[in-house]
Motif scaffolding. Sequence first.
Motif, PDB file in Angstrom:
ATOM      1  N   ASN A  80       0.855  -1.590   0.560  1.00 16.35           N
ATOM      2  CA  ASN A  80       0.196   0.100   0.269  1.00 16.35           C
ATOM      3  C   ASN A  80       0.949   1.275  -0.108  1.00 16.35           C
ATOM      4  O   ASN A  80       0.283   2.039  -0.612  1.00 16.35           O
ATOM      5  CB  ASN A  80      -1.112  -0.381   1.747  1.00 16.35           C
ATOM      6  N   LEU A  81       2.180   1.115   1.014  1.00 20.71           N
ATOM      7  CA  LEU A  81       3.043   2.782   0.769  1.00 20.71           C
ATOM      8  C   LEU A  81       3.505   3.119  -0.450  1.00 20.71           C
ATOM      9  O   LEU A  81       3.636   3.448  -1.169  1.00 20.71           O
ATOM     10  CB  LEU A  81       3.887   2.712   2.049  1.00 20.71           C
ATOM     11  N   GLN A  82       3.573   1.614  -1.414  1.00 21.98           N
ATOM     12  CA  GLN A  82       4.269   1.521  -2.809  1.00 21.98           C
ATOM     13  C   GLN A  82       3.763   2.106  -3.532  1.00 21.98           C
ATOM     14  O   GLN A  82       3.759   3.182  -4.250  1.00 21.98           O
ATOM     15  CB  GLN A  82       5.375   0.537  -3.129  1.00 21.98           C
ATOM     16  N   HIS A  83       2.312   1.808  -2.974  1.00 21.80           N
ATOM     17  CA  HIS A  83       1.277   2.647  -4.328  1.00 21.80           C
ATOM     18  C   HIS A  83       0.806   4.087  -3.922  1.00 21.80           C
ATOM     19  O   HIS A  83       1.158   4.724  -5.430  1.00 21.80           O
ATOM     20  CB  HIS A  83       0.176   1.623  -4.170  1.00 21.80           C
ATOM     21  N   THR A  84       1.162   3.897  -2.864  1.00 22.91           N
ATOM     22  CA  THR A  84       0.539   5.747  -2.595  1.00 22.91           C
ATOM     23  C   THR A  84       2.521   6.001  -3.209  1.00 22.91           C
ATOM     24  O   THR A  84       1.559   7.521  -3.251  1.00 22.91           O
ATOM     25  CB  THR A  84       0.827   5.548  -0.910  1.00 22.91           C
TER      26      THR A  84
ATOM     27  N   VAL B  86     -13.283  -3.848  -1.103  1.00 24.69           N
ATOM     28  CA  VAL B  86     -12.433  -4.006   0.682  1.00 24.69           C
ATOM     29  C   VAL B  86     -10.888  -3.364   0.052  1.00 24.69           C
ATOM     30  O   VAL B  86     -10.244  -4.229   0.261  1.00 24.69           O
ATOM     31  CB  VAL B  86     -12.909  -4.735   1.253  1.00 24.69           C
ATOM     32  N   PRO B  87     -10.474  -1.725   1.166  1.00 20.95           N
ATOM     33  CA  PRO B  87      -8.967  -1.642   1.490  1.00 20.95           C
ATOM     34  C   PRO B  87      -8.747  -2.766   2.320  1.00 20.95           C
ATOM     35  O   PRO B  87      -9.358  -2.620   3.576  1.00 20.95           O
ATOM     36  CB  PRO B  87      -9.156  -0.620   2.109  1.00 20.95           C
ATOM     37  N   ILE B  88      -7.786  -3.446   2.032  1.00 19.84           N
ATOM     38  CA  ILE B  88      -7.393  -4.932   3.347  1.00 19.84           C
ATOM     39  C   ILE B  88      -5.887  -4.129   3.254  1.00 19.84           C
ATOM     40  O   ILE B  88      -4.491  -3.785   3.308  1.00 19.84           O
ATOM     41  CB  ILE B  88      -6.880  -6.373   2.339  1.00 19.84           C
ATOM     42  N   ASP B  89      -5.837  -4.505   5.263  1.00 22.25           N
ATOM     43  CA  ASP B  89      -4.428  -3.984   5.775  1.00 22.25           C
ATOM     44  C   ASP B  89      -3.986  -5.144   6.184  1.00 22.25           C
ATOM     45  O   ASP B  89      -4.710  -6.556   6.363  1.00 22.25           O
ATOM     46  CB  ASP B  89      -4.581  -2.614   6.370  1.00 22.25           C
TER      47      ASP B  89
ATOM     48  N   TYR C 233     -18.611  -5.338   0.723  1.00 20.73           N
ATOM     49  CA  TYR C 233     -18.470  -6.047  -0.991  1.00 20.73           C
ATOM     50  C   TYR C 233     -19.076  -7.427  -0.471  1.00 20.73           C
ATOM     51  O   TYR C 233     -19.459  -8.097  -0.485  1.00 20.73           O
ATOM     52  CB  TYR C 233     -16.992  -6.320  -0.143  1.00 20.73           C
ATOM     53  N   LYS C 234     -19.830  -6.994  -1.564  1.00 19.65           N
ATOM     54  CA  LYS C 234     -20.914  -7.736  -2.099  1.00 19.65           C
ATOM     55  C   LYS C 234     -20.602  -7.962  -3.610  1.00 19.65           C
ATOM     56  O   LYS C 234     -19.827  -8.068  -4.414  1.00 19.65           O
ATOM     57  CB  LYS C 234     -22.968  -7.019  -2.879  1.00 19.65           C
ATOM     58  N   LEU C 235     -20.617 -10.246  -3.598  1.00 20.20           N
ATOM     59  CA  LEU C 235     -20.129 -10.829  -4.626  1.00 20.20           C
ATOM     60  C   LEU C 235     -21.003  -9.871  -5.673  1.00 20.20           C
ATOM     61  O   LEU C 235     -22.015 -10.214  -5.748  1.00 20.20           O
ATOM     62  CB  LEU C 235     -19.704 -12.350  -4.102  1.00 20.20           C
TER      63      LEU C 235
END
Length: 661
Positions: free
Chosen positions: A200-204, A229-232, A275-277
Motif C-alpha cells: 500500500n505504501l509503495q502504491h501511494t 475493500v481496502p485490505i491492511d 462487499y457484495k459478490l
Amino acid sequence: MSPGVFQFNEARQKFSVCTKEAVKSKNVKPLTLVFSQLSGGETEKKTTLDQAFRGILEEKILEQGEFEEFLSIISLSINGVTEGICSATTPFILLGDVLDCLPLDQCDRIFTFVEKNVGTWKSATFYSAGKNYLLRMCNDLLRRLSKSQNTVFCGRIQLFLARLFPLSEKSGLNLQSQFNLENITVFNTNEQDSTLGLKNLQHTEDKEDGMEVEEGETGDEEPPSTCSVPIDYNLYRKFWSLQDFFRNPLQCYEKIFWKTFLKHSDEVLDVFRSYKLDDMQASKKKQEELKPPGDAHVYFAKFLTSEKLMDLQLNDSNFRRHILLQYLILFQYLKGQVKFKSSYCVLTDEQSLWIEDTTKAVYQLLKETPPDGDKFSRMVEHILHSEDNWIAWKNEGCPSFVKERPPESKIPKPARKRPAPEEFFGRGPNKKVLMGNEELTRLWNLCPDNMEACKSESREFMPSLEEFFDDAIEQADPENMVEEEYKVVNNSNYGWRALRLLARRSPHFFQPTNQQFKSLPEYLDNMVIKLAKELPPPSEEIKTADDEDEEEDNDDALLKESNESPDLHTRLVTGEQIDIFASKLGEQWKVLAPHFEMKESDICAIESDSEDMKMRAKLLLVAWHDREGLQATVENFLSVLIDAGLNELAETLTNEADSIS
C-alpha cells in the motif's frame, strides 16, 4: 486310539506347498483335505496354517509381486476361516502386513479391496475377532497420510469406519464433546514482516510521484486485486485470528476473549456486508473458467493464509461460505445444551441477544452469496436442525436405535363352555332368573325390568324444596329471633347440598343477576327469601323485617285487611311478569335504566352480556328486582314507567298484570 504326535515343521511345509497350489487354482479344497489328514489338535493345525499364510505373503512382498497376488492370498485366508481351518484373525493380520510394507499408492488399491468386503467384516464370523485389527490398521494409515495431499484417501478411511462400526459404537462418538485443539491455523502474526503495508505504501508513493510503471516492470508476481475493500494487516490479523475461536469455542465463555471475538466478528461481517459478490450468472461463468480439465476435483483441506491471497479469498463465494458456516456451527454449540459442558459455560443475556442477531445476519449473507444462495442457506439450516437431534441423542447416553421385539405371547384360546340351561336366563316355564342363591334369586325377580325398578317412587331419595328448606325458611322469620351464627345456612355441608338441590329443582339457580354475594350463606339467605314467597305458606305466616316495620307504621286492622285481600298493585313482581314486561319493554330498556337508578357501569355490563334487546331488558328488570327486594312491586314498577314517559306501555302492562292475576 490317541492321535499321533504333531510335527510342526512337517505340517508347515505341507501347508506351504498346498497353499501355493490353492492360490494358483483359487480353490480352498486342497487345504481342507490336507488339514483333515494331518494328525494333531485343531488349535495346533490352525496356528500352523496361519504361519504358512504369513510366510507365503512375506515371500511375495520380498519378490515385489503384483498386488493381485496379495489379494489372492488374503481371499484364500477368508475362505479358510469360512471352512474352519484357520483363525478368524488371519485375514486381518495379512492385511496389516501388506499395508505396512507397501507404498501409499499401492495401499490405495489394497484398501479398495477392504472397502468392497465390508459386508464380510461385519458378519458374525469376522466382526468380533477383527474389528480392533481393522481400527488399528486404519489409524496407522491415517498417520501415514497427509490430510492436505491425501484428502480423498483419508475421507474414504473415515467413511469405511463409519460403515463398519454401528452407530452406537462408543469409540467413535466423542461422548465428552472434546475439540481438536491440534488444528491450528498458522498465519503471519508479526506486522513488521507483513507485505500488505509495504504494498500500500509503495502504491501511494508511486501515485504521488506520478511515475508510470509498465506491466511486468516491477517483477511482482502478485495477482491483480479484485476486491474493493481496502485490505491492511489489521483486517488480515483479525480475520485469521477468528479461526482460534472456531477451533476452541470454550474461549467465548471468558469475558476477555469474548470481547476480542465480538470486535473481530463485527469488523469481518461488516466487510462481507459492504462487499457484495458477483451475481449468479457471473459467478457460474467464473466457475466454468476455473473448472479443472476432465473429471478431476479440487479439494481444499486447509486454509491458505498468505497475505497475497487475502483479496482473492474475499472475492471467492466458496471461501465466504466456509467462514459463515463456521459461525453457525460455533453459535449452535454456544447456545446448545451439551451434557459435558462445565458449569461456567453459560451465556449472558447480552451474549445470547448478540448471537441471535448475528445468526440472522449470517443467514442473510448466505442468501446473498451466489450461486443459489437461498437454496444453500435453507440446506444449511436444515442440516443444523438435524444436528440438534444428534446432540440430544448424545446427551441421553446414545441409546441404541435397535428396538428389541417383545416376546411373542400366544393368546390362549377360550375354553369351550357348556351352554347354560334355559331356566337360568328366565326363558323357562316359570320365567324366573336363577342367581344361584335363594335370596339373590328372590331380590332379582322382584322386578324383572331393571330400568322400571330404578324409576320406582321408592327409589326417589331427593327431597323436595319445601322439605329441605323448611328449617331455613323458619329461621329466616324475624319473629323466631334466631341468631345469625346458629342458622342452618352457615353450615358448609348444608350449603353444598342446597346448591345441588337448587340446581335440580329451582329455576332461580340459573336466573342471571347483577347482585354480588360475598359468601355462600349470604346467597342462601337471598334464595330462602325468594323461596318463602313462592312456596305454599305454612300454618303460621312468616313475616319479614319489612312487614314488622309496616305494622309499626300502619294500623293493625288495616294491615290485616290488606293481608286478607291484597291489592294487585302491591304484590311483588314475579318471574313470569318479568318475562312479559321484558318482551314489551324491548329497545326502550335503556330509557328506563336511569329511572331505576342504574349506574353507567351496570348499563355497560348489561350491553356486553347480550346483544338481544329482550334479554337486556330482562337483565335490567332482574337487577332492579334483586336490589329493591320487597319494594319491587307492580305499583312501583308502573310508577317508574310513568316517570320515564312510557304511559302507553304502563297501561298495557297494567292490563297484562290483571289478566295474569
